[in-house]
Design a protein around this motif. Sequence first.
Motif, PDB file in Angstrom:
ATOM      1  N   ILE A   1       0.838  -1.200   0.000  1.00  0.00           N
ATOM      2  CA  ILE A   1       0.000   0.000   0.000  1.00  0.00           C
ATOM      3  C   ILE A   1       0.874   1.250   0.000  1.00  0.00           C
ATOM      4  CG2 ILE A   1      -1.633   1.343   1.399  1.00  0.00           C
ATOM      5  CD1 ILE A   1      -2.875  -1.336   2.233  1.00  0.00           C
ATOM      6  N   GLU A   2       1.957   1.234   0.755  1.00  0.00           N
ATOM      7  CA  GLU A   2       2.867   2.382   0.766  1.00  0.00           C
ATOM      8  C   GLU A   2       3.467   2.620  -0.610  1.00  0.00           C
ATOM      9  OE1 GLU A   2       5.618   1.296   3.792  1.00  0.00           O
ATOM     10  OE2 GLU A   2       4.265   1.786   5.429  1.00  0.00           O
ATOM     11  N   TYR A   3       3.894   1.566  -1.270  1.00  0.00           N
ATOM     12  CA  TYR A   3       4.438   1.711  -2.621  1.00  0.00           C
ATOM     13  C   TYR A   3       3.378   2.237  -3.588  1.00  0.00           C
ATOM     14  CZ  TYR A   3       8.818  -0.653  -1.444  1.00  0.00           C
ATOM     15  OH  TYR A   3      10.029  -0.973  -0.912  1.00  0.00           O
ATOM     16  N   ALA A   4       2.164   1.795  -3.443  1.00  0.00           N
ATOM     17  CA  ALA A   4       1.082   2.270  -4.307  1.00  0.00           C
ATOM     18  C   ALA A   4       0.819   3.763  -4.078  1.00  0.00           C
ATOM     19  CB  ALA A   4      -0.182   1.460  -4.063  1.00  0.00           C
ATOM     20  N   LEU A   5       0.856   4.190  -2.822  1.00  0.00           N
ATOM     21  CA  LEU A   5       0.657   5.613  -2.525  1.00  0.00           C
ATOM     22  C   LEU A   5       1.797   6.460  -3.087  1.00  0.00           C
ATOM     23  CD1 LEU A   5      -0.642   5.441   1.150  1.00  0.00           C
ATOM     24  CD2 LEU A   5      -1.921   6.149  -0.866  1.00  0.00           C
ATOM     25  N   ILE A   6       3.014   5.976  -2.960  1.00  0.00           N
ATOM     26  CA  ILE A   6       4.156   6.710  -3.504  1.00  0.00           C
ATOM     27  C   ILE A   6       4.042   6.809  -5.026  1.00  0.00           C
ATOM     28  CG2 ILE A   6       6.652   6.604  -3.882  1.00  0.00           C
ATOM     29  CD1 ILE A   6       6.852   5.401  -1.042  1.00  0.00           C
ATOM     30  N   ALA A   7       3.687   5.703  -5.671  1.00  0.00           N
ATOM     31  CA  ALA A   7       3.535   5.713  -7.132  1.00  0.00           C
ATOM     32  C   ALA A   7       2.429   6.681  -7.552  1.00  0.00           C
ATOM     33  CB  ALA A   7       3.240   4.310  -7.641  1.00  0.00           C
ATOM     34  N   GLY A   8       1.350   6.727  -6.799  1.00  0.00           N
ATOM     35  CA  GLY A   8       0.261   7.651  -7.099  1.00  0.00           C
ATOM     36  C   GLY A   8       0.687   9.104  -6.971  1.00  0.00           C
ATOM     37  N   LEU A   9       1.427   9.418  -5.917  1.00  0.00           N
ATOM     38  CA  LEU A   9       1.885  10.793  -5.715  1.00  0.00           C
ATOM     39  C   LEU A   9       2.891  11.205  -6.787  1.00  0.00           C
ATOM     40  CD1 LEU A   9       2.242  10.891  -1.830  1.00  0.00           C
ATOM     41  CD2 LEU A   9       0.512  11.998  -3.239  1.00  0.00           C
ATOM     42  N   VAL A  10       3.770  10.300  -7.170  1.00  0.00           N
ATOM     43  CA  VAL A  10       4.728  10.602  -8.237  1.00  0.00           C
ATOM     44  C   VAL A  10       3.978  10.841  -9.546  1.00  0.00           C
ATOM     45  CG1 VAL A  10       6.581   9.620  -9.638  1.00  0.00           C
ATOM     46  CG2 VAL A  10       6.679   9.439  -7.156  1.00  0.00           C
TER      47      VAL A  10
ATOM     48  N   ILE B   1       0.938  11.981  -9.939  1.00  0.00           N
ATOM     49  CA  ILE B   1       0.266  13.278  -9.859  1.00  0.00           C
ATOM     50  C   ILE B   1       1.263  14.409 -10.094  1.00  0.00           C
ATOM     51  CG2 ILE B   1      -0.874  14.879  -8.259  1.00  0.00           C
ATOM     52  CD1 ILE B   1      -2.297  12.416  -7.082  1.00  0.00           C
ATOM     53  N   ALA B   2       2.462  14.283  -9.527  1.00  0.00           N
ATOM     54  CA  ALA B   2       3.489  15.311  -9.718  1.00  0.00           C
ATOM     55  C   ALA B   2       3.914  15.394 -11.186  1.00  0.00           C
ATOM     56  CB  ALA B   2       4.691  15.016  -8.835  1.00  0.00           C
ATOM     57  N   ILE B   3       4.056  14.251 -11.842  1.00  0.00           N
ATOM     58  CA  ILE B   3       4.448  14.239 -13.256  1.00  0.00           C
ATOM     59  C   ILE B   3       3.370  14.869 -14.114  1.00  0.00           C
ATOM     60  CG2 ILE B   3       4.856  12.710 -15.230  1.00  0.00           C
ATOM     61  CD1 ILE B   3       6.384  10.874 -13.292  1.00  0.00           C
TER      62      ILE B   3
ATOM     63  N   LEU C   1       3.865  18.221 -16.411  1.00  0.00           N
ATOM     64  CA  LEU C   1       3.643  18.190 -17.856  1.00  0.00           C
ATOM     65  C   LEU C   1       2.549  19.164 -18.275  1.00  0.00           C
ATOM     66  CD1 LEU C   1       3.966  14.380 -18.666  1.00  0.00           C
ATOM     67  CD2 LEU C   1       5.588  16.207 -19.175  1.00  0.00           C
ATOM     68  N   THR C   2       1.533  19.320 -17.462  1.00  0.00           N
ATOM     69  CA  THR C   2       0.473  20.285 -17.760  1.00  0.00           C
ATOM     70  C   THR C   2       1.030  21.702 -17.760  1.00  0.00           C
ATOM     71  OG1 THR C   2      -1.182  18.841 -16.772  1.00  0.00           O
ATOM     72  CG2 THR C   2      -1.774  21.154 -17.010  1.00  0.00           C
ATOM     73  N   LEU C   3       1.842  22.015 -16.762  1.00  0.00           N
ATOM     74  CA  LEU C   3       2.452  23.345 -16.691  1.00  0.00           C
ATOM     75  C   LEU C   3       3.395  23.571 -17.868  1.00  0.00           C
ATOM     76  CD1 LEU C   3       2.845  25.952 -15.072  1.00  0.00           C
ATOM     77  CD2 LEU C   3       4.670  24.782 -13.832  1.00  0.00           C
ATOM     78  N   LEU C   4       4.178  22.569 -18.203  1.00  0.00           N
ATOM     79  CA  LEU C   4       5.097  22.675 -19.334  1.00  0.00           C
ATOM     80  C   LEU C   4       4.330  22.869 -20.638  1.00  0.00           C
ATOM     81  CD1 LEU C   4       8.007  22.484 -20.408  1.00  0.00           C
ATOM     82  CD2 LEU C   4       7.646  20.026 -20.626  1.00  0.00           C
ATOM     83  N   GLY C   5       3.238  22.152 -20.817  1.00  0.00           N
ATOM     84  CA  GLY C   5       2.425  22.288 -22.023  1.00  0.00           C
ATOM     85  C   GLY C   5       1.837  23.680 -22.157  1.00  0.00           C
ATOM     86  N   THR C   6       1.382  24.237 -21.061  1.00  0.00           N
ATOM     87  CA  THR C   6       0.832  25.593 -21.079  1.00  0.00           C
ATOM     88  C   THR C   6       1.913  26.611 -21.441  1.00  0.00           C
ATOM     89  OG1 THR C   6      -0.772  24.972 -19.391  1.00  0.00           O
ATOM     90  CG2 THR C   6      -0.395  27.321 -19.698  1.00  0.00           C
ATOM     91  N   ASN C   7       3.084  26.446 -20.852  1.00  0.00           N
ATOM     92  CA  ASN C   7       4.182  27.372 -21.158  1.00  0.00           C
ATOM     93  C   ASN C   7       4.617  27.255 -22.611  1.00  0.00           C
ATOM     94  OD1 ASN C   7       4.208  28.369 -18.569  1.00  0.00           O
ATOM     95  ND2 ASN C   7       5.879  27.074 -17.880  1.00  0.00           N
ATOM     96  N   LEU C   8       4.676  26.051 -23.146  1.00  0.00           N
ATOM     97  CA  LEU C   8       5.044  25.875 -24.554  1.00  0.00           C
ATOM     98  C   LEU C   8       4.003  26.480 -25.479  1.00  0.00           C
ATOM     99  CD1 LEU C   8       6.540  22.278 -24.731  1.00  0.00           C
ATOM    100  CD2 LEU C   8       7.701  24.428 -25.157  1.00  0.00           C
ATOM    101  N   SER C   9       2.749  26.332 -25.139  1.00  0.00           N
ATOM    102  CA  SER C   9       1.683  26.919 -25.951  1.00  0.00           C
ATOM    103  C   SER C   9       1.813  28.436 -25.988  1.00  0.00           C
ATOM    104  CB  SER C   9       0.322  26.520 -25.385  1.00  0.00           C
ATOM    105  OG  SER C   9      -0.708  27.137 -26.104  1.00  0.00           O
TER     106      SER C   9
END
Length: 56
Positions: free
Chosen positions: A15-24, A26-28, A32-40
């Motif tokens: 469960i801890e590994y699953a939570l860490i993977a989920g948080l990573v 979300i961060a990615i 990527l959303t912020l990078l896409g907006t800046n590139l646009s």
Amino acid sequence: MIKSLIRDESGATAIEYALIAGLVSIAIIAALTLLGTNLSNLFTTVATTVEAASTP
């Protein structure tokens, strides 16, 4: 047998590994959303500049 099930922590580790993977993930996605907006915005600025420079 019940005492051994209570002491077993292997499920907690999964469960801890699953939570860490989920948080990573979300961060990615956020990065990527912020990078896409800046590139646009950058491409819009470049297109506007090129259009202004090509107009006589």
